[in-house]
Design a protein around this motif. Structure first.
Motif: not given
Length: 330
Positions: A28-37, A39-46, A86-93
């Motif tokens: 968790e940074t000041v402006i984002s949450n980053v998830f490191l798997f 192979t892939n890393v996902y960055k979600l801006y707060k 790339e950019i990917r759209g996500v939603r909760e399920g």
């Protein structure tokens, strides 16, 4: 629920992501949450950081946040296309679902997972860089900046632009008076103003002080692996910072090498940058841009050190460098 992204962050942090397995490392940074798997890393801006929304870019609402993410990705992908995929759209399920942007609750930036040991900053503090490395870094930085500087910049005088940069630096430095005293911050910034005013003719000369596209470029935002430089996460958090003096990337990078390395690395980086870029900076301006770049780096390292003890030694070393350098030029 404490904020609107809480459930989505919980799903990511617990590895409940379509197509992924295992639990990621969550940063968790000041402006984002980053998830490191693996192979892939996902960055979600707060959406919910009031400090960022108030003082940098207001991304509290969906549309401006999506626009910011797209601009961030476009800039970083142009600099390092092998890392920013790339950019990917996500939603909760039941899990994080990947969907078209039109149906997305959020956008995430998808990156390759890179080894943290390959960050340029880590190699610098480990004394693992040679003058040849620094020269290569300067050359590659110049070539990269030439490639991505494709958007015309509005007609501006750097005399005025730099005044705002100094105001921003002063405000940034004063956020942490326990690390940098108000008196010290004012001394550095007052010197920058005096230098600019003394060299007004130069700072108003559009041919010598060209303003071009710019990023938040320094050793903590760069990978150096196998002799190849890749820039990471350099999209500026404030729209006004997307342009600056054409040699600012060179000074930001080279000043890190000077403060945490030595003068040989600094000179080699600049030689490489100038040799590959073709234009020659006015080196009488070194004192003002080294002081400016160092003041930003000192404040940033101290802010990181509050939650990351591994940055404390570098923060102290950089701060000591700036005090000594400032005493020699002011």
């Amino acid at each position: 629920m404490t904020h609107p992204q809480e459930t989505l962050i919980h799903l990511f942090a617990n590895g409940r992501v379509s197509g992924e397995s295992g639990f990621p490392k969550h940063i968790e940074t000041v402006i984002s949450n980053v998830f490191l798997f693996d192979t892939n890393v996902y960055k979600l801006y707060k959406s919910y950081n009031n400090f960022f929304n108030r003082d940098f870019s207001d991304i509290s609402e969906r549309d401006p946040r999506f626009d910011f993410v797209r601009r961030d990705f476009e800039w970083n992908h142009s600099l390092s296309p092998t890392v920013y995929r790339e950019i990917r759209g996500v939603r909760e399920g039941d899990v994080v679902e990947f969907v078209d942007e039109s149906d997305a609750e959020e956008l995430v930036i998808v990156m390759d997972h890179v080894d943290s040991k390959e960050f340029l900053f880590e190699k610098l503090v480990d004394n693992a860089l040679s003058a040849d490395d620094a020269r290569s870094i300067g050359m590659q930085l110049a070539v990269t900046m030439q490639r991505v500087r494709t958007t015309p910049v509005p007609d501006m005088r750097y005399f005025d632009v730099f005044e705002q940069r100094i105001k921003d630096a002063r405000n940034w430095l004063k956020l942490d008076p326990e690390s940098v005293s108000v008196e010290e911050a004012d001394a550095w910034c007052d010197y920058l103003i005096r230098f600019r005013d003394t060299h007004r003719e130069t700072f108003e000369d559009a041919s010598s002080m060209r303003i071009l596209e710019n990023g938040d470029i320094h050793t903590m935002n760069a990978l150096y692996s196998g002799g190849t430089l890749n820039l990471m996460d350099t999209y500026p958090p404030k729209s006004a910072w997307t342009t600056d003096y054409e040699f600012m990337p060179m000074y930001r990078m080279a000043t890190d090498l000077l403060a945490l390395g030595n003068e040989q690395l600094f000179d080699a980086c600049i030689d490489g940058y100038v040799g590959a870029g073709g234009r020659i900076p006015d080196r009488t301006l070194d004192p003002v841009f080294i002081t400016y770049a160092a003041s930003i780096a000192v404040s940033y390292l101290h802010s990181l050190a509050r939650s990351d003890p591994t940055k404390r030694e570098a923060a102290g070393k950089f701060h000591s460098f700036l005090r000594s350098y400032f005493a020699s030029v002011s």
